[in-house]
Motif scaffolding. Structure first.
Motif, PDB file in Angstrom:
ATOM      1  N   GLY A 194       0.926  -1.432   0.078  1.00 53.31           N
ATOM      2  CA  GLY A 194       0.085   0.219   0.028  1.00 53.31           C
ATOM      3  C   GLY A 194       0.663   1.354   0.090  1.00 53.31           C
ATOM      4  O   GLY A 194       0.412   2.296   1.120  1.00 53.31           O
ATOM      5  N   ILE A 195       1.365   0.708  -0.752  1.00 52.33           N
ATOM      6  CA  ILE A 195       2.636   2.098  -0.574  1.00 52.33           C
ATOM      7  C   ILE A 195       2.269   3.343  -1.580  1.00 52.33           C
ATOM      8  O   ILE A 195       1.386   3.928  -2.727  1.00 52.33           O
ATOM      9  CB  ILE A 195       4.173   1.854  -1.458  1.00 52.33           C
ATOM     10  N   ARG A 196       1.964   5.050  -0.964  1.00 50.06           N
ATOM     11  CA  ARG A 196       1.534   6.025  -0.786  1.00 50.06           C
ATOM     12  C   ARG A 196       2.675   7.218  -1.946  1.00 50.06           C
ATOM     13  O   ARG A 196       2.721   7.691  -2.200  1.00 50.06           O
ATOM     14  CB  ARG A 196       0.814   6.600  -0.444  1.00 50.06           C
ATOM     15  N   SER A 197       3.843   6.993  -0.924  1.00 47.57           N
ATOM     16  CA  SER A 197       5.193   7.741  -1.492  1.00 47.57           C
ATOM     17  C   SER A 197       6.298   7.386  -0.836  1.00 47.57           C
ATOM     18  O   SER A 197       6.439   5.869  -0.260  1.00 47.57           O
ATOM     19  CB  SER A 197       4.689   9.474   0.082  1.00 47.57           C
ATOM     20  N   ALA A 198       7.130   7.604  -1.503  1.00 53.16           N
ATOM     21  CA  ALA A 198       8.436   6.649  -1.315  1.00 53.16           C
ATOM     22  C   ALA A 198      10.170   7.947  -1.477  1.00 53.16           C
ATOM     23  O   ALA A 198       9.747   9.152  -2.255  1.00 53.16           O
ATOM     24  CB  ALA A 198       8.382   6.199  -2.067  1.00 53.16           C
ATOM     25  N   VAL A 199      11.023   7.798  -1.523  1.00 54.55           N
ATOM     26  CA  VAL A 199      12.181   8.442  -1.421  1.00 54.55           C
ATOM     27  C   VAL A 199      12.428   7.315  -2.217  1.00 54.55           C
ATOM     28  O   VAL A 199      13.850   6.411  -2.351  1.00 54.55           O
ATOM     29  CB  VAL A 199      13.197   8.817   0.111  1.00 54.55           C
ATOM     30  N   LEU A 200      13.520   7.887  -3.639  1.00 54.55           N
ATOM     31  CA  LEU A 200      14.437   7.177  -4.373  1.00 54.55           C
ATOM     32  C   LEU A 200      15.894   7.437  -3.986  1.00 54.55           C
ATOM     33  O   LEU A 200      16.213   9.196  -4.009  1.00 54.55           O
ATOM     34  CB  LEU A 200      13.670   7.845  -5.666  1.00 54.55           C
ATOM     35  N   ILE A 201      16.572   6.669  -3.856  1.00 60.12           N
ATOM     36  CA  ILE A 201      18.053   6.608  -3.758  1.00 60.12           C
ATOM     37  C   ILE A 201      18.576   5.385  -4.672  1.00 60.12           C
ATOM     38  O   ILE A 201      18.449   4.242  -4.486  1.00 60.12           O
ATOM     39  CB  ILE A 201      18.534   5.702  -2.361  1.00 60.12           C
ATOM     40  N   TYR A 202      20.022   6.403  -5.904  1.00 53.44           N
ATOM     41  CA  TYR A 202      19.952   4.980  -6.461  1.00 53.44           C
ATOM     42  C   TYR A 202      22.205   6.003  -6.420  1.00 53.44           C
ATOM     43  O   TYR A 202      22.228   7.157  -6.229  1.00 53.44           O
ATOM     44  CB  TYR A 202      20.070   5.297  -7.671  1.00 53.44           C
ATOM     45  N   ALA A 203      22.009   4.862  -6.695  1.00 52.27           N
ATOM     46  CA  ALA A 203      23.864   4.945  -7.576  1.00 52.27           C
ATOM     47  C   ALA A 203      23.957   5.801  -8.964  1.00 52.27           C
ATOM     48  O   ALA A 203      23.282   4.780 -10.278  1.00 52.27           O
ATOM     49  CB  ALA A 203      24.711   3.397  -7.617  1.00 52.27           C
TER      50      ALA A 203
END
Length: 396
Positions: A187-196
């Motif tokens: 049930g994900i509504r918000s996220a932070v994206l972290i990547y190399a």
């Protein structure tokens, strides 16, 4: 997929990665043009009448070695099984392994060697998407069929031309399935994206994540980047913690990913982590320990597959190597059978292997019944895995 050659330094931008990849491709094209004068025609190769000679570029040292070793194990097992069963009537597969040391420049040199000196009929690899992007133009210009067994980057792979094929899912195939399944479960509504941002494969997965999250209605609160060689992620993670996301989306390889996971949990970020293809490695679990619990990753294959061919493969692999196979071993194992089938259809010359690839249809493999798409990519379904209790399990 794991990285190729990297430069040191701090955080990278996507633009910087694309400039690096473009420069590498330009070098490869130049070397490929030089190779043309010494290459054999598409119908040639050094395979004798009863041998299919396959060159294999894998990373057996350097940063991508864990993936490359799995690939070598899977390919060696497949070669023995294929030859024992006389899968190609009257012919055997021979594999020549070369180590590119996780270095894109080595990959370029080695594919030239395999094509023009060893005169192999086909090439498997390299291990990393970054190296695949540089070697593809050489194989295309010299008319040597290549099968990539771990490349996940969407751009600059099969689009190079009709001699470039792969049995691994690309990010545009894998990530949307992963994001959709994770959202249904969590049930994900918000996220932070972290990547190399210093690697083609992790950048490709991150871009696919952005697109998939937008389609799924997941609000990306912030996008943060780092270099694969970084050790301290406190800056990025402190920002992420302050935004209170439902989940972290991470695209990295074990080198940086394990440190990021352990530091995230230490800072109190207990949210589920939806990870890119680079996390499909037992090293994530052994490196991060309990911090890896709650990681979800899309995969092309699971050792819990109920397919009879897959079950037999897992048992045989464990008996020989003392551990369970991972996705990279399974894709490599399947790749050897795809080449064996191609040789059975078209013969063991370069043109014969190409003909065989073109006529592959519903081939039974450990990945399921295998087909190529019209763009020479793989065509099969992904699964969602969850790290629970120190093991990858199928996420319900």
């Amino acid at each position: 997929m794991p990285p190729g050659n990297r430069s040191s330094g701090g955080n990278r931008t996507t633009g910087g990665e694309m400039r690096h990849s473009s420069k590498a491709v330009a070098i490869a094209l130049m070397l490929g043009m030089l190779a043309i004068s010494g290459c054999s025609s598409s119908g040639s190769g050094s395979s004798s009448s009863n041998t299919v000679n396959v060159g294999v570029i894998v990373s057996l040292s350097g940063k991508s070695a864990p993936y490359g070793q799995s690939q070598k194990n899977g390919l060696t097992l497949a070669k023995d099984d294929i030859n024992k069963a006389n899968t190609i009537p009257g012919k055997k597969i021979s594999l020549k392994f070369v180590d590119d040391q996780s270095d894109v420049h080595q990959s370029v040199s080695l594919i030239d060697q395999l094509i023009n000196s060893d005169k192999v009929s086909t090439v498997i690899g390299p291990t990393s998407s970054t190296s695949d992007q540089t070697t593809g133009p050489i194989a295309q210009s010299t008319k040597v069929p290549v099968l990539y067994v771990s490349s996940s980057s969407t751009k600059g792979i099969t689009s190079v031309g009709n001699y470039i094929w792969r049995c691994s899912l690309n990010d545009d195939q894998l990530v949307p399935q992963e994001v959709s399944a994770a959202q249904r479960k969590l049930g994900i509504r918000s996220a932070v994206l972290i990547y190399a941002s210093d690697d083609a494969s992790t950048t490709s997965a991150a871009n696919a994540m952005k697109t998939a999250m937008a389609s799924a209605g997941i609000h990306v609160l912030k996008t943060l980047t780092f270099a694969s060689s970084d050790k301290d992620f406190s800056g990025q993670l402190t920002v992420a913690k302050g935004l209170h996301p439902d989940a972290l989306f991470v695209s990295a390889v074990p080198e940086g990913g394990t440190g990021l996971l352990t530091q995230a949990r230490s800072l109190g970020l207990s949210q589920p982590v939806i990870a890119g293809n680079g996390f499909n490695s037992p090293l994530i679990i052994s490196g991060a320990g309990p911090a890896a619990d709650g990681v979800f990753v899309g995969a092309a294959w699971s050792d819990q597959s109920s397919l009879p061919a897959s079950t037999a493969f897992v048992q045989e692999y464990k008996a020989r190597y003392g551990s369970k196979p991972d996705q990279f071993a399974a894709q490599a194992y399947a790749g050897a059978y795809i080449i064996a089938n191609a040789a059975k259809i078209g013969g063991n010359s370069r043109s014969g292997i190409l003909k065989g690839f073109k006529n592959t249809k519903d081939l039974p493999t450990v990945l399921g019944n295998f087909n190529f798409t019209q763009t020479r990519d793989a065509d099969y379904s992904a699964v969602l895995l969850e790290v629970k209790g120190g093991s990858f399990t199928l996420a319900g």
